[in-house]
Every structure is written in C-alpha cells, then in structure tokens.
Design a protein around this motif. Structure first.
Motif: not given
Length: 133
Positions: A32-35, A92-94, A101-105
């Motif tokens: 998720l590109n998170s820390n 926040v999905v955008h 993005f596909s996973i979050m959609i």
C-alpha cells in the motif's frame, strides 16, 4: 433476503482479510506504499484481530433469524462498519494509482454492496425459511 448467505459471505470476507492483516502486516503495508514501521504493523495486526472477531461473530450468527427486531445489535454493528468504511474508502480511493488503485476499487465495491445488504436487512422484516415436506 437470505441472511444466512449474507452472514456467511461477510464472515468469509472478514476472516480472510483478518488473517492477512494478522499474519502479513509488513507485506500489506509495503504494497500500500505505506510506512512499514513497528506502529503500522501493530495497528494492522490489531485491525486483523478485529476483523477475525467480527468474522467469528457473523459466522456463529448465520443460522439466527436476522432483521427487523431480531439480532438488531448484530445488524447495526455490521451496518455501521460497512457504511462508515464505505464512506472512508470512497473518500480516499482516488489517491491510489496502479495495481493498488484496482485493489482499492474492488474493496470499495465489496464494502458498498455489503452496506446496501445490511441496510436492507435493517429495514426489512425477516422471514424464516421453511422446508416443504
């Protein structure tokens, strides 16, 4: 609506999500590109435990008559979880891009569908399914 199918579907979804968050917090945070620090991993594991608990609750209640005044706390808890999460996800999905993005959609769509199902169960009168002999 057959609430047994709804409760089983939500239990499986929350159970799988809970297992992933509990046992793969570092990998999920990185995807998720998170820390991926210790606090993020801890929060993801706690969220996984919450999801597993909710999954067990839904699984154990799948045979109950649900809707109207029956099992109201269970319906309200699920409804609150899915509606509030749906609003947060839509908001926040955008902000995501690429594969994330596909996973979050996909997650957002699942949450909206479960929100609508639990809203229907909340307002509808339940009917007990009977087997014709």
């Amino acid at each position: 609506m057959n609430t047994k199918i709804l409760m089983m579907a939500t239990a499986v979804y929350l159970g799988l999500t809970g297992l992933a968050l509990t046992f793969l917090p570092q990998e999920i945070a990185q995807n998720l590109n998170s820390n991926s620090d210790q606090v993020t991993r801890l929060l993801l594991q706690v969220l996984g435990a919450l999801y597993l608990g909710f999954a067990m609750l839904n699984w154990m209640a799948k045979n109950n008559l649900i809707g109207g005044i029956y099992s109201k706390p269970l319906v309200v808890g699920n409804l609150a979880h899915y509606v509030i999460s749906s609003f947060a996800l839509v908001k926040v999905v955008h902000q995501f891009s690429g594969d994330v993005f596909s996973i979050m959609i996909g997650i957002t769509v699942v949450y909206i569908i479960f929100s609508l199902c639990f809203a229907y169960v909340y307002i509808a009168n339940p009917t007990k399914l009977t087997v014709n002999k």
